[in-house]
Design a protein around this motif. Structure first.
Motif, PDB file in Angstrom:
ATOM      1  N   MET A 134       0.860  -1.174   0.000  1.00  0.00           N
ATOM      2  CA  MET A 134       0.000   0.000   0.000  1.00  0.00           C
ATOM      3  C   MET A 134       0.902   1.232   0.000  1.00  0.00           C
ATOM      4  N   ILE A 135       0.624   2.133  -0.922  1.00  0.00           N
ATOM      5  CA  ILE A 135       1.356   3.398  -0.987  1.00  0.00           C
ATOM      6  C   ILE A 135       0.510   4.441  -0.278  1.00  0.00           C
ATOM      7  N   GLN A 136       1.080   5.074   0.743  1.00  0.00           N
ATOM      8  CA  GLN A 136       0.389   6.153   1.449  1.00  0.00           C
ATOM      9  C   GLN A 136       1.037   7.472   1.064  1.00  0.00           C
ATOM     10  N   ALA A 137       0.248   8.362   0.475  1.00  0.00           N
ATOM     11  CA  ALA A 137       0.702   9.724   0.188  1.00  0.00           C
ATOM     12  C   ALA A 137       0.241  10.570   1.376  1.00  0.00           C
ATOM     13  N   VAL A 138       1.190  11.191   2.074  1.00  0.00           N
ATOM     14  CA  VAL A 138       0.891  11.855   3.339  1.00  0.00           C
ATOM     15  C   VAL A 138       1.258  13.337   3.264  1.00  0.00           C
ATOM     16  N   SER A 139       0.323  14.178   3.695  1.00  0.00           N
ATOM     17  CA  SER A 139       0.589  15.607   3.857  1.00  0.00           C
ATOM     18  C   SER A 139       0.150  15.996   5.263  1.00  0.00           C
ATOM     19  N   LYS A 140       0.251  17.275   5.597  1.00  0.00           N
ATOM     20  CA  LYS A 140      -0.165  17.723   6.926  1.00  0.00           C
ATOM     21  C   LYS A 140      -1.664  17.510   7.161  1.00  0.00           C
ATOM     22  N   LEU A 141      -2.456  17.629   6.106  1.00  0.00           N
ATOM     23  CA  LEU A 141      -3.904  17.578   6.254  1.00  0.00           C
ATOM     24  C   LEU A 141      -4.563  16.294   5.747  1.00  0.00           C
ATOM     25  N   LEU A 142      -3.832  15.491   4.994  1.00  0.00           N
ATOM     26  CA  LEU A 142      -4.487  14.409   4.276  1.00  0.00           C
ATOM     27  C   LEU A 142      -3.566  13.207   4.107  1.00  0.00           C
ATOM     28  N   THR A 143      -4.157  12.012   4.161  1.00  0.00           N
ATOM     29  CA  THR A 143      -3.447  10.777   3.824  1.00  0.00           C
ATOM     30  C   THR A 143      -4.294  10.012   2.826  1.00  0.00           C
ATOM     31  N   VAL A 144      -3.674   9.658   1.688  1.00  0.00           N
ATOM     32  CA  VAL A 144      -4.366   8.909   0.643  1.00  0.00           C
ATOM     33  C   VAL A 144      -3.603   7.613   0.411  1.00  0.00           C
ATOM     34  N   SER A 145      -4.332   6.502   0.328  1.00  0.00           N
ATOM     35  CA  SER A 145      -3.701   5.204   0.096  1.00  0.00           C
ATOM     36  C   SER A 145      -4.132   4.624  -1.240  1.00  0.00           C
TER      37      SER A 145
END
Length: 112
Positions: A60-71
């Motif tokens: 699973m690739i998690q794209a993480v920012s301060k406000l959001l996480t998308v997998s």
């Protein structure tokens, strides 16, 4: 490496390289880089973190920012140990990215 793999012996440390292990706890959970023959002294440089992810593994690739996480599902294109950066392919977009290994089935891409 578990405690069952280790046998303690008394030796004169003054005659040994300063790198000889004196406590097993420092290598528990690590993998030997090469086979180690029974009776040999153990040193730190004989061990490394185990590969958590192998090339071809589904991850699973998690794209993480301060406000959001998308997998999103992905595929590992290289082997990786905890904290290492590896190449992965996003299976939905077919794009390759570099991501940091979080655990056995998750990598993280930091978004800024």
């Amino acid at each position: 490496m578990t405690k069952d793999h280790i046998k303690y012996s008394k030796v004169n440390l003054a005659k040994m390289n300063g790198n000889v292990l004196t406590e097993a706890d420092s290598i528990l959970g690590l993998a030997a880089k090469r086979p180690i023959r029974q009776g040999y002294m153990l040193t730190h440089n004989q061990f490394e973190a185990p590969k958590l992810i192998k090339r071809g593994d589904g991850i699973m690739i998690q794209a993480v920012s301060k406000l959001l996480t998308v997998s999103t599902p992905g595929e590992a294109l290289t082997h990786g140990r905890l904290g290492e950066n590896i190449r992965v392919r996003n299976l939905k977009s077919d794009r390759e990215v570099i991501a940091r290994v979080k655990d056995r089935d998750t990598v993280i891409v930091m978004l800024y």
